[in-house]
Scaffold this active site. Structure first.
Site, PDB file in Angstrom:
ATOM      1  N   LYS A   1       0.837  -0.989   0.038  1.00  0.00           N
ATOM      2  CA  LYS A   1       0.151  -0.099  -0.039  1.00  0.00           C
ATOM      3  C   LYS A   1       0.785   1.242  -0.022  1.00  0.00           C
ATOM      4  O   LYS A   1       0.653   2.215  -0.785  1.00  0.00           O
ATOM      5  CB  LYS A   1      -1.087  -0.100   1.024  1.00  0.00           C
ATOM      6  CG  LYS A   1      -1.551   1.147   1.344  1.00  0.00           C
ATOM      7  CD  LYS A   1      -2.676   0.917   2.405  1.00  0.00           C
ATOM      8  CE  LYS A   1      -1.767   0.604   3.901  1.00  0.00           C
ATOM      9  NZ  LYS A   1      -1.114   1.740   4.640  1.00  0.00           N
ATOM     10  N   THR A   2       1.845   1.479   1.080  1.00  0.00           N
ATOM     11  CA  THR A   2       2.660   2.374   1.046  1.00  0.00           C
ATOM     12  C   THR A   2       3.462   2.646  -0.401  1.00  0.00           C
ATOM     13  O   THR A   2       3.546   3.847  -0.804  1.00  0.00           O
ATOM     14  CB  THR A   2       3.537   2.292   2.207  1.00  0.00           C
ATOM     15  OG1 THR A   2       3.049   1.622   3.254  1.00  0.00           O
ATOM     16  CG2 THR A   2       4.395   3.591   2.593  1.00  0.00           C
TER      17      THR A   2
ATOM     18  N   ASP B   1      -4.835   7.847   3.207  1.00  0.00           N
ATOM     19  CA  ASP B   1      -4.265   6.764   3.336  1.00  0.00           C
ATOM     20  C   ASP B   1      -4.975   6.160   4.930  1.00  0.00           C
ATOM     21  O   ASP B   1      -5.673   6.959   5.324  1.00  0.00           O
ATOM     22  CB  ASP B   1      -2.819   7.353   3.701  1.00  0.00           C
ATOM     23  CG  ASP B   1      -1.982   5.880   4.006  1.00  0.00           C
ATOM     24  OD1 ASP B   1      -2.278   4.625   3.802  1.00  0.00           O
ATOM     25  OD2 ASP B   1      -0.782   6.046   4.618  1.00  0.00           O
ATOM     26  N   GLU B   2      -4.797   5.014   4.903  1.00  0.00           N
ATOM     27  CA  GLU B   2      -5.570   4.440   6.037  1.00  0.00           C
ATOM     28  C   GLU B   2      -6.962   4.755   6.263  1.00  0.00           C
ATOM     29  O   GLU B   2      -7.340   4.981   7.468  1.00  0.00           O
ATOM     30  CB  GLU B   2      -4.824   4.573   7.400  1.00  0.00           C
ATOM     31  CG  GLU B   2      -3.139   4.259   7.258  1.00  0.00           C
ATOM     32  CD  GLU B   2      -2.816   2.928   7.615  1.00  0.00           C
ATOM     33  OE1 GLU B   2      -3.922   1.993   7.818  1.00  0.00           O
ATOM     34  OE2 GLU B   2      -1.748   2.673   7.976  1.00  0.00           O
TER      35      GLU B   2
ATOM     36  N   GLN C   1      -7.638  -4.160   9.066  1.00  0.00           N
ATOM     37  CA  GLN C   1      -6.861  -3.504   9.944  1.00  0.00           C
ATOM     38  C   GLN C   1      -7.284  -2.221  10.898  1.00  0.00           C
ATOM     39  O   GLN C   1      -6.640  -1.480  11.112  1.00  0.00           O
ATOM     40  CB  GLN C   1      -5.652  -3.030   9.054  1.00  0.00           C
ATOM     41  CG  GLN C   1      -4.749  -4.457   8.760  1.00  0.00           C
ATOM     42  CD  GLN C   1      -3.504  -3.844   8.097  1.00  0.00           C
ATOM     43  OE1 GLN C   1      -2.786  -3.451   8.560  1.00  0.00           O
ATOM     44  NE2 GLN C   1      -3.588  -4.008   6.690  1.00  0.00           N
TER      45      GLN C   1
ATOM     46  N   ARG D   1       2.319  -8.670  10.769  1.00  0.00           N
ATOM     47  CA  ARG D   1       3.508  -7.889  10.873  1.00  0.00           C
ATOM     48  C   ARG D   1       4.701  -8.634  10.759  1.00  0.00           C
ATOM     49  O   ARG D   1       5.803  -8.349  10.548  1.00  0.00           O
ATOM     50  CB  ARG D   1       3.726  -7.426  12.314  1.00  0.00           C
ATOM     51  CG  ARG D   1       2.537  -6.215  12.991  1.00  0.00           C
ATOM     52  CD  ARG D   1       2.386  -5.050  11.999  1.00  0.00           C
ATOM     53  NE  ARG D   1       1.386  -5.453  11.153  1.00  0.00           N
ATOM     54  CZ  ARG D   1       0.967  -4.897  10.039  1.00  0.00           C
ATOM     55  NH1 ARG D   1       1.934  -4.040   9.459  1.00  0.00           N
ATOM     56  NH2 ARG D   1       0.191  -5.341   9.328  1.00  0.00           N
TER      57      ARG D   1
HETATM   58  N1  LIG Z   1       5.529  -5.243  -6.018  1.00  0.00           N
HETATM   59  C1  LIG Z   1       6.395  -5.511  -5.192  1.00  0.00           C
HETATM   60  N2  LIG Z   1       7.405  -6.154  -5.491  1.00  0.00           N
HETATM   61  C2  LIG Z   1       8.241  -6.501  -4.470  1.00  0.00           C
HETATM   62  N3  LIG Z   1       7.956  -6.058  -3.189  1.00  0.00           N
HETATM   63  C3  LIG Z   1       7.001  -5.317  -2.818  1.00  0.00           C
HETATM   64  C4  LIG Z   1       6.183  -5.032  -3.737  1.00  0.00           C
HETATM   65  N4  LIG Z   1       5.118  -4.106  -3.226  1.00  0.00           N
HETATM   66  C5  LIG Z   1       5.463  -3.898  -1.886  1.00  0.00           C
HETATM   67  N5  LIG Z   1       6.798  -4.927  -1.619  1.00  0.00           N
HETATM   68  C6  LIG Z   1       7.334  -4.953  -0.316  1.00  0.00           C
HETATM   69  O1  LIG Z   1       6.283  -5.510   0.736  1.00  0.00           O
HETATM   70  C7  LIG Z   1       6.313  -5.184   1.743  1.00  0.00           C
HETATM   71  C8  LIG Z   1       5.044  -4.532   2.585  1.00  0.00           C
HETATM   72  O2  LIG Z   1       4.767  -3.441   1.845  1.00  0.00           O
HETATM   73  P1  LIG Z   1       4.224  -2.130   2.552  1.00  0.00           P
HETATM   74  O3  LIG Z   1       4.808  -1.995   3.734  1.00  0.00           O
HETATM   75  O4  LIG Z   1       3.913  -1.033   1.684  1.00  0.00           O
HETATM   76  O5  LIG Z   1       2.723  -2.576   2.776  1.00  0.00           O
HETATM   77  P2  LIG Z   1       1.623  -2.357   3.315  1.00  0.00           P
HETATM   78  O6  LIG Z   1       0.479  -2.526   2.288  1.00  0.00           O
HETATM   79  O7  LIG Z   1       1.584  -0.687   3.618  1.00  0.00           O
HETATM   80  O8  LIG Z   1       1.441  -3.146   4.719  1.00  0.00           O
HETATM   81  P3  LIG Z   1       0.406  -2.970   6.112  1.00  0.00           P
HETATM   82  O9  LIG Z   1      -0.894  -2.354   5.400  1.00  0.00           O
HETATM   83  O10 LIG Z   1       0.312  -4.455   6.369  1.00  0.00           O
HETATM   84  O11 LIG Z   1       1.362  -2.288   7.048  1.00  0.00           O
HETATM   85  C9  LIG Z   1       7.579  -4.021   1.908  1.00  0.00           C
HETATM   86  O12 LIG Z   1       8.521  -4.678   2.489  1.00  0.00           O
HETATM   87  C10 LIG Z   1       7.581  -3.768   0.503  1.00  0.00           C
HETATM   88  O13 LIG Z   1       8.920  -3.164   0.129  1.00  0.00           O
END
Ligand SMILES: Nc1ncnc2c1ncn2[C@@H]1O[C@H](COP(=O)(O)OP(=O)(O)OP(=O)(O)O)[C@@H](O)[C@H]1O
Length: 853
Positions: free
Chosen positions: A36-37, A222-223, A253, A601
Site C-alpha cells: 500500500k505504501t 491513506d488508512e 486492520q 507484521r
Molecule cells: N510489487 C512489489 N514487489 C516486491 N516487493 C514489494 C512490492 N510491493 C511491496 N513490496 C514490499 O512488501 C512489503 C510490504 O509493503 P508495504 O509496507 O508497503 O505494505 P502495506 O500494504 O503498507 O502493509 P500493512 O498495511 O500491512 O502495514 C515491503 O517490504 C515492500 O517493499
C-alpha cells in the site's frame, strides 16, 4: 524524465492500476503487506511526474505524522527537486494549514495555540482550583472524555465564537463552560477543535470552501479505515469540485473504532459513489504462506469486512508455533530462550525480533526474563517522548516566548523553583481576570507592585523578554540551549538525578538541528511549535540499534519484523475483557482485527504464547484466547502442555460469556424512551459507530448520548406501563406503604424503589417504596392493549417515522421497512385526530383517564 516503464517494472498489475487510475472516485482495498505504501507513494509521484500537477494541488492525508514524514522522504527520492510537500500531512496537520490561512474569518489570530492533553489537564487543574472541585469528585479522564463528547457536535462553538452564556448548575457542565472560556481567552484549540473549526469555517464561508476545493485537484487518503465521520466529511467536501478522491485502506486492520474510526466509510464507498472504481490488492509481499494462512483463517470470522483472501508467492518458511506455559515465568523464559537460540544458532540479530502484546502490563514479565537472560531490548511507547516532563517544560518556555499563553506560563513560571507559590499565582490570576489580559501580561505589567516584585518574578520576566527579542534572529535549537542555561533548567535536571532528562532534551535539540539542516524544511518558531503540538505517541522513532523491540499491537501497526512473538494471547487480555464489556460484539471483531494486525507484521516466523495462572487484571483464571480455538490445529504447531481439561473449561467459559453478553437496546429514530435519571426523551440520532443514541430529554431540555447497552433505557411505553400498574396498585391500596400522592410532574423513575409517576398536567401520581405488586389481570390486559395501540398510533401530528433508519442491532444491520405517517393511523384513534397538536403526553393522559378514572 518520469518513466512509466520503470513504474510498471516495480509494481504488480493491481498496484499499477492504483497508481495510474488518477481520475474520479477510486477505492483501493489493500490487504496487509500488499505494498500500500509503495502504491500510494508512487501514485503521488505519478501525478506530479507523469501528469505535471504541482504538489500544492495534491492533498495526501496520512494517519500519523511519522507516516507523513516517511512519505515525504520517499516522494522526494522519486521526484527529486524542491517541491513543497506540506500537503502530505495528517487530518489535524491539514486543518492547521487551513486554519493558519483562514481562521481570521472568525476573528482568531493565525498564531493560535494548539493544546495537547497535558495542556488540557493544566487548564482543568486551574478550573478545579477556581471552582473548588477535587479530582475525587471528577477525574480529569472523565472530564476530558465529557469535553470530547460535547465536541462531537458543533453547538459548543456558539459559546466560543458568539460568547453565548450558559448558566448550568451541573458541575461537569460548569467545568466545560469554563474550559471553553479559557480556550477562547487564549485562542487555544484542542485536537477536537482543529477539525470542528475547519468544518465550521468551510460551512459558513462558501468562498473559502470554494477556494480550497479549487486548489485541491487530487485528494489521496491513506488508512481510510481509521478515518472518523468528520475527518472523511472534510476530504469529501473538498473533493466535490474536481471529484478526484482516492481512498486506500484495509477494513481488516481497523483498530481505532473505539475512538471514532469508521471502517464503514471504506466498506461502503462503492455504494456511496456508484461510479467509483475498486481495486483489490491482495498479493502479500511480507509474510510466508504459513503466516498468511493463519491471518486469513482468523479474520474470516469477522462479519464487517470486504471479503478477500491474501496470497503470497513467498517461500513456505517455518511453521507457526503456539507455546502454552504453566505460568507467566515460564512464558517469559521460553520467549527469551527461543530468541537466544535463533541469535546464536541462526545468526539472527536481536533487532529482528518484536514482542507484541495487547496491554502494556504484559511487557513486565517479558522484560524480567530479558533482564535475567541478558537480552538487550527497548520498549516502544512507554512514556511518550513528547509527553515527558522535561520536553514539555522546554516546549512551554518556547511557547510562552512566542504566544504568552496561560498554559505555558503556569507550567514554567516556577520551574525551576523561583519561590513563586500558589498565593503568588492567585494574585497574578486575579489581576489578569480583572484586566482581561493573559497571566504573563498581568505579571509583566505589575511586577514592580508590592506582593509581586519578587526577585524570581523579575528575573523570569527579564528572561522571557530577552529571548523574545532574539527569537527571530537565532535558530530554534540555539534558543533552546540559551533557555536551558539561563533559566536554570539544565542545573535543575542535573540535580534531579535523572540523567535521562538531560539526554532527552539533547535528543530534542538534535532532532531540531536535523530539521534545520534540511534547507527545504526551514521553519520559524511558530511553525515548529504548531508542528510539534500535533505529535502523538505514534510518531516516535526508536532506532537504537540491536535490540528486541517490545510494543503494543496498536503501536506495531504499519511496521514489519522478521520474527514476531504475540505474548499474553490469553482470554481477557486478547480479546480484552474490558473492551467486550464496554462495546459488546463490536469489540470482539475489533480484537480479532488486532490479532490479525499482529500476525501480519511477521515476515519469517510467528509465535503465539500464553500461560496458566490467575489474572489479577480480569480477576479470573487464565485460559488461552478464544481466537486460538478459531484456528484449526493444522495451521500451527503446539509446544508446551495444554491439557484437554483446560481446553474444555476455556470453551465452556466463552460460551457462557457469549450468552451473557449484554443485548443492545433496539430503538429507532424519534422513539420515545425513558431513562432512570433524566426521565422521558426522544431519540434524535442513532450513532452506529459509537453505539449511542442521542436523546433529547424533555425534563432537562438537554441532549445526551446514551450507550446502546445501557440497561436503564427502556421504551416510554414500558415505563408508562410500569408506572400505571404501580398507579393501579396504589389505588387499590391507597393506604399502603408509600401511598400515592398527586403531583404535576412528569414520569420520573428514580431507581427500583422510588418512582414518581406519569404524564403531563393533572392526574399525576407519585409512588414511593413500592414493592412488586399483584394486580388485576383483566385491567392489565386492557391496559397493555391500549398502550400497544398508543405506541403505534399516538404519534405527533406530522411525525413521519422513517423506518429506514430502524436499527435492528441484534442482527447488526439495518432493516428497511418503508415509510408510514401518523396520518395513516389517525382514523383508528378514538377521539384523537392528528389535529390534536403534538402533545403526546396529553394524549396518553386522556387515554388513561378514559380507561382507569
Ligand atoms: N510489487 C512489489 N514487489 C516486491 N516487493 C514489494 C512490492 N510491493 C511491496 N513490496 C514490499 O512488501 C512489503 C510490504 O509493503 P508495504 O509496507 O508497503 O505494505 P502495506 O500494504 O503498507 O502493509 P500493512 O498495511 O500491512 O502495514 C515491503 O517490504 C515492500 O517493499
Amino acid at each position: 524524465m518520469y518513466s512509466t516503464e520503470k513504474l510498471k517494472a516495480e509494481l504488480n498489475n493491481e498496484q499499477f492500476q492504483a497508481v495510474t487510475s488518477t481520475e474520479g472516485y477510486v477505492r483501493v482495498i489493500a490487504g496487509a503487506g500488499s505494498g500500500k505504501t509503495r502504491a500510494l507513494t508512487s501514485r503521488y509521484a505519478y501525478i506530479i511526474g507523469a501528469l505535471g500537477i504541482s504538489s500544492s494541488n495534491i492533498l495526501c492525508v496520512t494517519f500519523t505524522n511519522k507516516a507523513a514524514r516517511e512519505m515525504r522522504i520517499r516522494v522526494k527520492k522519486l521526484i527529486g527537486g524542491n517541491s513543497d510537500l506540506g500537503y502530505i500531512t495528517t487530518y489535524h496537520g491539514f486543518c492547521v494549514r487551513i486554519l493558519r490561512e483562514d481562521i481570521n474569518k472568525i476573528s482568531y489570530p493565525k498564531n493560535f495555540i494548539i493544546m495537547d492533553v497535558e495542556d488540557q489537564k493544566t487548564v482543568l487543574r486551574d478550573i478545579y482550583r477556581e471552582l473548588g472541585i477535587t479530582s475525587k469528585e471528577l477525574t480529569f479522564k472523565q472530564v476530558l472524555r465529557f469535553i470530547s463528547r460535547q465536541k462531537t457536535q458543533l453547538h459548543y462553538l456558539e459559546y466560543i465564537l458568539d460568547s453565548k452564556k450558559n448558566k448550568s448548575k451541573d458541575k461537569i457542565d460548569k467545568i466545560f463552560i469554563r474550559y471553553l472560556e479559557k480556550q477562547q481567552r487564549n485562542f487555544a484549540l484542542d485536537f477536537d477543535d482543529l477539525i470542528n473549526f475547519t468544518l465550521y469555517i468551510l460551512a459558513k464561508y462558501p468562498d473559502t470552501l470554494l477556494k480550497w476545493q479549487k486548489r485541491l485537484h487530487y485528494i489521496l487518503v491513506d488508512e481510510t479505515q481509521d478515518s472518523s465521520d468528520k475527518q472523511f466529511k472534510l476530504v469529501e467536501l473538498l473533493s466535490r469540485f474536481h471529484k478526484n478522491l482516492f481512498v486506500v485502506g484495509d477494513p481488516d486492520q481497523t483498530i481505532y473504532e473505539w475512538r471514532g474510526a469508521k471502517p464503514e466509510i471504506l466498506v461502503n464507498f462503492d455504494k456511496t459513489y456508484p461510479d467509483s472504481k475498486t481495486i483489490v490488492m491482495n498479493q502479500n509481499y511480507r509474510s510466508t504462506p504459513n503466516i498468511l494462512s493463519l491471518g486469513n483463517h482468523i479474520i474470516k470470522n469477522n462479519k464487517i469486512r470486504v471479503a478477500k483472501d491474501m496470497f503470497t508467492q513467498n517461500p513456505e518458511g517455518v511453521e507457526v508455533i503456539h507455546f502454552h506455559a504453566q505460568n507467566d515465568n515460564e512464558e517469559g523464559l521460553w520467549v527469551a530462550t527461543e530468541i537466544k537460540k535463533l541469535v546464536y544458532e541462526d545468526n539472527c540479530k536481536y533487532s529482528d525480533f518484536a514482542i507484541l502484546y495487547r496491554a502494556n502490563y504484559i511487557s513486565r514479565n517479558i522484560e524480567q526474563s530479558f533482564i535475567r537472560e541478558n537480552i538487550p531490548y527497548s520498549v516502544f511507547g512507554g512514556i511518550r517522548f513528547f509527553e515527558r516532563k522535561e520536553i514539555k517544560d522546554v516546549l512551554a518556555y518556547l511557547r510562552l516566548i512566542e504566544f504568552e499563553d496561560d498554559f505555558s506560563f503556569l507550567r514554567v513560571v516556577n520551574v525551576p523553583s523561583r519561590g513563586l507559590g500558589k498565593r503568588f499565582i492567585q494574585n497574578v490570576a486575579e489581576i489578569a481576570e480583572k484586566d482581561n489580559v493573559s497571566l504573563y501580561q498581568a505579571l509583566k505589567t505589575n511586577v514592580s507592585r508590592k506582593g509581586l516584585n519578587r526577585k524570581g518574578a523579575i528575573e523570569f520576566i527579564e528572561l522571557i523578554e530577552s529571548k523574545r527579542k532574539i527569537k527571530d534572529s537565532i535558530s530554534v535549537s540555539d534558543l533552546i540551549k540559551e533557555i536551558m542555561d539561563e533559566s536554570g533548567l539544565s542545573g535543575y535536571y542535573r540535580l534531579d538525578g535523572d540523567t535521562d532528562r538531560l539526554e532527552n532534551v539533547k535528543e530534542l535539540q538534535n532532532s531540531i538541528i536535523t530539521q534545520e539542516n534540511n534547507t527545504e524544511e526551514n521553519f520559524t518558531l511558530t511553525e515548529y511549535l504548531q508542528e510539534i503540538a500535533l505529535y502523538t505517541d505514534m510518531d516516535i522513532d526508536d532506532n537504537r540499534n540491536d535490540r528486541v523491540k517490545l510494543m503494543t499491537i496498536h503501536t506495531s501497526k504499519g511496521l514489519e519484523f522478521p520474527h514476531v512473538f504475540l505474548c499474553g494471547f490469553t482470554e481477557g487480555i486478547l480479546p480484552s475483557a474490558m473492551s467486550i464489556k464496554e462495546r459488546g460484539k463490536k469489540a470482539i471483531e475489533e480484537e480479532r482485527r488486532l490479532t490479525y494486525v499482529a500476525i501480519t507484521r511477521a515476515e519469517k516466523a510467528f509465535y503465539m504464547t500464553d500461560s496458566e495462572g490467575f489474572n489479577f487484571s480480569t480477576g479470573s483464571n487464565k485460559y488461552p484466547s478464544r481466537f486460538l480455538f478459531e484456528i484449526s490445529d493444522n495451521f500451527f504447531v503446539r509446544k508446551g502442555k495444554l491439557s484437554q481439561d483446560i481446553i474444555d473449561e476455556a470453551k465452556k467459559k466463552f460460551q457462557l460469556e457469549l450468552n451473557g453478553l449484554p443485548k443492545p437496546k433496539s430503538f429507532k429514530l424519534k422513539d420515545l424512551v425513558h431513562h432512570p435519571i433524566w426521565g422521558y426523551g426522544k431519540v434524535i440520532e442513532i450513532n452506529l459507530d459509537r453505539e449511542e443514541y442521542l436523546i433529547d430529554f424533555e425534563k432537562t431540555g438537554k441532549t445526551k448520548p446514551i450507550n446502546f447497552y445501557f440497561r436503564g433505557l427502556s421504551s416510554a411505553k414500558d415505563a408508562l406501563n410500569h408506572s400505571q400498574i404501580t398507579k393501579e396498585k396504589g389505588k387499590e391500596n391507597s393506604t399502603s406503604v408509600g401511598g400515592i400522592e398527586s403531583s404535576d410532574k412528569r414520569v420520573k423513575d428514580l431507581g427500583e424503589k422510588s418512582i414518581e409517576v406519569v404524564p403531563d398536567t393533572q392526574d399525576l401520581v407519585k409512588v414511593k417504596d413500592q414493592k412488586e405488586e399483584e394486580y388485576n389481570e383483566e385491567q392489565l390486559e386492557r391496559y397493555k392493549e391500549i398502550l400497544s395501540n398508543l405506541n403505534q398510533k399516538a404519534i405527533e401530528d406530522d411525525w413521519i417515522q422513517d423506518k429506514n433508519s430502524h436499527t435492528d442491532l441484534s442482527k447488526e444491520g439495518n432493516s428497511t421497512k418503508g415509510l408510514s405517517t401518523a396520518k395513516d393511523y389517525e382514523n383508528d384513534l378514538p377521539g384523537i385526530k392528528s389535529k390534536t397538536k403534538g402533545n403526546f403526553w396529553s394524549i396518553i393522559t386522556s387515554m388513561f383517564r378514559s380507561i382507569f378514572c
